[in-house]
Scaffold this active site. Sequence first.
Site: not given
Ligand code: CAA
Length: 257
Positions: A65, A131
């Site tokens: 999300a 999460e």
């Molecule tokens: N929401 C918003 N933006 C996100 C995102 C997310 N879930 N995941 C990645 N992005 C964005 C990053 O902020 C980044 O944006 P900027 O370039 O503007 O900084 C861009 O996507 C690229 O991401 P990274 O630079 O972090 O890429 P990476 O290759 O270094 O890492 C990753 C990849 C490990 C997937 C990392 O992006 C990450 O950990 N993302 C979040 C994963 C997460 O926590 N997901 C759960 C979300 S909460 C949820 O889903 C609730 C639910 O139950 C529904």
Amino acid sequence: MAYETIIVETRGKVGLITLNRPKALNALNSQVLAELLAATGTFEADQAIGAIVITGSEKAFAAGADIKEMQAKSYVDAYMEDFFSGWEAFARNRKPMIAAVAGYALGGGCELAMMCDFIIAADSAKFGQPEITLGVMPGMGGSQRLTRFVGKSKAMDMCLTGRMMDAAEAERSGLVSRVVPAADLMEEAMKAAAKIADFSLPAVMMCKEAVNRSYEVTLAEGLRFERRVFHSMFSLDDQKEGMAAFAEKRTANFRNR
Ligand code: CAA
């Protein structure tokens, strides 16, 4: 409708939806949900479409999300809008949906994949419910669906540690139906969808409904439901055609009625 966060295509009898927010690794915001509901709604209403494939990019099916969209919400905001409830409407789609997953399927991304009827994974796929690392827990069905897919122990491990599962572990655990080389992912998923779409659409939809029923009712109720749906299939022209084709040693020509 002009879509901005997804790409919607029709390939023969298959509807293909590609998540398309590359800069945010396909994070699922409210616009993505609205567009997914519109696109699947159009495919649901189109008698020519027999199956739907949902995919992302090579790097990410969806990284969750959209954290930036929900970051500032208060409890009242979340409660009043019944945040994430729209995904239940998505999961109620009646035509078969296949998730073709490469790269990250995290949080809501993993949950979206699990809302589909089955998951075909590239060997690059990584699944997780991270999460807990954000100070929250799954909110789009992860605590319920992941547990049904992989059992309590592994679901607890995934949800409480936030660790990722690779494609091989996901296949071993029953989360995905098959793993294919990343280069073959779309061909395999489209081939599976086209095969389903060539069968009788009412039979396919009834079959999907019956399998899903097994998650909701006791075995005795489920078996009764299955039998009644099976009985009803003898009213389909496609049942007559399918069985006649077998007896006459020819390919069935289903007419979806
Ligand atoms: N929401 C918003 N933006 C996100 C995102 C997310 N879930 N995941 C990645 N992005 C964005 C990053 O902020 C980044 O944006 P900027 O370039 O503007 O900084 C861009 O996507 C690229 O991401 P990274 O630079 O972090 O890429 P990476 O290759 O270094 O890492 C990753 C990849 C490990 C997937 C990392 O992006 C990450 O950990 N993302 C979040 C994963 C997460 O926590 N997901 C759960 C979300 S909460 C949820 O889903 C609730 C639910 O139950 C529904």
